[in-house]
Design a protein around this motif. Structure first.
Motif, PDB file in Angstrom:
ATOM      1  N   LEU A   1      58.102  48.714  77.950  1.00 38.91           N
ATOM      2  CA  LEU A   1      57.810  49.352  76.669  1.00 38.91           C
ATOM      3  C   LEU A   1      56.632  48.658  76.001  1.00 38.91           C
ATOM      4  CD1 LEU A   1      61.404  49.872  75.198  1.00 38.91           C
ATOM      5  CD2 LEU A   1      59.960  51.547  76.344  1.00 38.91           C
ATOM      6  N   ASP A   2      55.746  49.448  75.444  1.00 39.45           N
ATOM      7  CA  ASP A   2      54.549  48.901  74.809  1.00 39.45           C
ATOM      8  C   ASP A   2      54.846  48.583  73.343  1.00 39.45           C
ATOM      9  OD1 ASP A   2      51.982  48.054  74.390  1.00 39.45           O
ATOM     10  OD2 ASP A   2      51.151  50.072  74.110  1.00 39.45           O
ATOM     11  N   MET A   3      55.634  47.528  73.117  1.00 36.76           N
ATOM     12  CA  MET A   3      55.964  47.128  71.757  1.00 36.76           C
ATOM     13  C   MET A   3      54.847  46.259  71.193  1.00 36.76           C
ATOM     14  SD  MET A   3      59.440  45.353  70.284  1.00 36.76           S
ATOM     15  CE  MET A   3      59.120  43.724  70.956  1.00 36.76           C
TER      16      MET A   3
ATOM     17  N   MET B   1      58.677  56.296  57.367  1.00 41.17           N
ATOM     18  CA  MET B   1      59.020  57.238  58.421  1.00 41.17           C
ATOM     19  C   MET B   1      59.247  58.632  57.861  1.00 41.17           C
ATOM     20  SD  MET B   1      61.772  54.695  60.285  1.00 41.17           S
ATOM     21  CE  MET B   1      62.368  54.104  58.683  1.00 41.17           C
ATOM     22  N   SER B   2      58.885  59.623  58.647  1.00 45.14           N
ATOM     23  CA  SER B   2      59.146  61.007  58.263  1.00 45.14           C
ATOM     24  C   SER B   2      60.618  61.338  58.509  1.00 45.14           C
ATOM     25  CB  SER B   2      58.257  61.953  59.061  1.00 45.14           C
ATOM     26  OG  SER B   2      58.606  61.913  60.444  1.00 45.14           O
ATOM     27  N   ARG B   3      61.065  62.439  57.893  1.00 43.39           N
ATOM     28  CA  ARG B   3      62.458  62.835  58.038  1.00 43.39           C
ATOM     29  C   ARG B   3      62.809  63.160  59.488  1.00 43.39           C
ATOM     30  NH1 ARG B   3      66.592  61.513  55.512  1.00 43.39           N
ATOM     31  NH2 ARG B   3      67.379  61.154  57.588  1.00 43.39           N
ATOM     32  N   ARG B   4      61.904  63.851  60.187  1.00 39.40           N
ATOM     33  CA  ARG B   4      62.223  64.231  61.557  1.00 39.40           C
ATOM     34  C   ARG B   4      62.296  63.017  62.475  1.00 39.40           C
ATOM     35  NH1 ARG B   4      56.950  67.321  64.189  1.00 39.40           N
ATOM     36  NH2 ARG B   4      55.411  65.649  63.934  1.00 39.40           N
ATOM     37  N   TYR B   5      61.486  61.992  62.186  1.00 39.41           N
ATOM     38  CA  TYR B   5      61.566  60.770  62.987  1.00 39.41           C
ATOM     39  C   TYR B   5      62.894  60.054  62.737  1.00 39.41           C
ATOM     40  CZ  TYR B   5      60.622  56.056  64.691  1.00 39.41           C
ATOM     41  OH  TYR B   5      60.705  54.846  65.337  1.00 39.41           O
TER      42      TYR B   5
ATOM     43  N   HIS C   1      70.435  57.825  68.296  1.00 42.85           N
ATOM     44  CA  HIS C   1      70.830  56.746  69.211  1.00 42.85           C
ATOM     45  C   HIS C   1      72.182  56.200  68.759  1.00 42.85           C
ATOM     46  CE1 HIS C   1      66.947  56.704  71.209  1.00 42.85           C
ATOM     47  NE2 HIS C   1      66.358  56.687  70.029  1.00 42.85           N
ATOM     48  N   ASP C   2      73.137  56.252  69.647  1.00 43.18           N
ATOM     49  CA  ASP C   2      74.511  55.884  69.284  1.00 43.18           C
ATOM     50  C   ASP C   2      74.954  54.617  70.007  1.00 43.18           C
ATOM     51  OD1 ASP C   2      76.772  56.368  67.761  1.00 43.18           O
ATOM     52  OD2 ASP C   2      77.769  57.495  69.347  1.00 43.18           O
TER      53      ASP C   2
ATOM     54  N   ILE D   1      61.011  53.757  71.688  1.00 46.26           N
ATOM     55  CA  ILE D   1      61.432  54.821  72.597  1.00 46.26           C
ATOM     56  C   ILE D   1      61.695  56.135  71.873  1.00 46.26           C
ATOM     57  CG2 ILE D   1      62.412  53.145  74.196  1.00 46.26           C
ATOM     58  CD1 ILE D   1      65.189  54.046  73.299  1.00 46.26           C
ATOM     59  N   THR D   2      61.844  56.109  70.552  1.00 47.70           N
ATOM     60  CA  THR D   2      62.041  57.356  69.807  1.00 47.70           C
ATOM     61  C   THR D   2      60.777  58.208  69.828  1.00 47.70           C
ATOM     62  OG1 THR D   2      63.680  56.297  68.373  1.00 47.70           O
ATOM     63  CG2 THR D   2      62.723  58.341  67.573  1.00 47.70           C
ATOM     64  N   GLY D   3      59.627  57.564  69.977  1.00 43.99           N
ATOM     65  CA  GLY D   3      58.385  58.307  70.156  1.00 43.99           C
ATOM     66  C   GLY D   3      57.766  58.788  68.856  1.00 43.99           C
ATOM     67  N   PHE D   4      57.191  59.987  68.861  1.00 36.14           N
ATOM     68  CA  PHE D   4      56.431  60.582  67.763  1.00 36.14           C
ATOM     69  C   PHE D   4      55.102  59.831  67.576  1.00 36.14           C
ATOM     70  CE2 PHE D   4      60.733  62.022  67.017  1.00 36.14           C
ATOM     71  CZ  PHE D   4      60.583  63.310  66.550  1.00 36.14           C
TER      72      PHE D   4
END
Length: 313
Positions: free
Chosen positions: A148-150, A160-164, A171-172, A184-187
């Motif tokens: 992962l490119d952290m 953060m936007s609402r959709r993000y 993630h549970d 990993i959530t992306g956007f």
């Protein structure tokens, strides 16, 4: 609701009132009166909860989520995000190392670049030489093992936007490592260089940092298990080659193998490797055990809200 500001409380009594004042000021500049401040009490042993409840009684914008005990910073953050209702959510720490006024510059960049997330990164990691060095090792090791490119020196503060946020809280997992989940959530995520204040005291001890490193790698990478297989194959091939050499030497030269010291060294080496490898496998099994039980990662004891006060069992 246009904006939610989310922060966790742990040994935060000396900061909570000033944090509320500065966060309220930044929110009012951005969205007027249409905002909320969600404070999650992560089992703080000081008077953080009492002070936060007093703020909620005096200011209808303040919502206090009181956890039943200390669950940890990352789990408390995720709980706060689940309670946030704003179209945009600003997450940050409450200890004032991260300035609530960053909300304004983060929002400006988000509008200008049409991004879903604007997060803060430090130009240079705070702390002494050892802390900076261990931080660099952590980021390099995590990127190498997880793929992962952290970004280096990332901080908690992010808008953060609402959709993000809706995607993030899907993630549970029970063993949370937020920085990995953010990636990993992306956007569309954009960085903003910030200047984070540094305090001498910290609630993150060396033990907690090591535990976080182990948790982050085992949560996002199977590389240690693959490495165990590779080392095991290498040892097997070396052992087979050396055994063949001993057999040929005994048959052709009639020279029996000898060397008590080398034998014991080999036994101790292989024994240590086996114990270490079993330990790594055990860590992964423990994480599987934790996930399959499906226990809640936090338990909310009470939600304090001026409009409605309710208990959650």
């Amino acid at each position: 609701m246009k904006l939610s500001i989310v922060a966790t409380l742990y040994r935060s009594a000396k900061f909570v009132e000033e944090f509320h004042r500065r966060a309220s000021q930044a929110a009012q500049q951005l969205v007027g009166d249409d905002y909320e401040i969600v404070l999650v009490n992560d089992g703080s042993p000081d008077s953080s909860l009492e002070l936060a409840v007093q703020l909620s009684e005096a200011d209808h914008h303040v919502v206090v989520v009181d956890l039943s005990r200390n669950f940890g910073h990352h789990k408390a953050m995720m709980t706060g995000l689940r309670h946030a209702r704003g179209e945009r959510v600003f997450l940050l720490d409450s200890d004032l190392e991260e300035d609530p006024a960053w909300l304004l510059s983060f929002s400006e960049q988000m509008e200008r670049e049409k991004a879903d997330v604007v997060y803060g990164v430090q130009q240079q990691r705070k702390g002494k030489h050892f802390e900076r060095w261990t931080g660099q090792v952590f980021y390099k090791l995590f990127r190498f093992l997880s793929g992962l490119d952290m970004p280096d020196n990332i901080v908690v503060a992010r808008l953060m936007s609402r959709r993000y946020v809706d995607a993030l809280i899907q993630h549970d997992e029970r063993e949370l490592f937020m920085a990995g989940l953010w990636v990993i959530t992306g956007f569309d995520q954009r960085a903003q260089t910030i200047d984070k204040r540094s305090r001498d005291e910290t609630t993150y001890t060396l033990g907690k940092k090591v535990a976080q490193l182990v948790n982050s790698i085992t949560a996002f990478s199977s590389a240690p298990l693959v490495g165990i297989f590779g080392v095991g194959c290498a040892i097997f091939l070396l052992s087979a080659a050396y055994t063949s050499f001993l057999v040929v030497n005994w048959l052709l030269l009639a020279s029996p193998p000898s060397g008590y010291t080398s034998l014991m060294a080999s036994i101790w080496l292989l024994g240590g490797l086996i114990i270490a490898f079993v330990g790594v496998v055990g860590i992964y099994l423990a994480k599987i055990y934790s996930e399959v039980k499906q226990r809640p990662y936090t338990i909310v004891r009470h939600v304090y809200r001026q409009a409605e006060t309710r208990s959650i069992e």
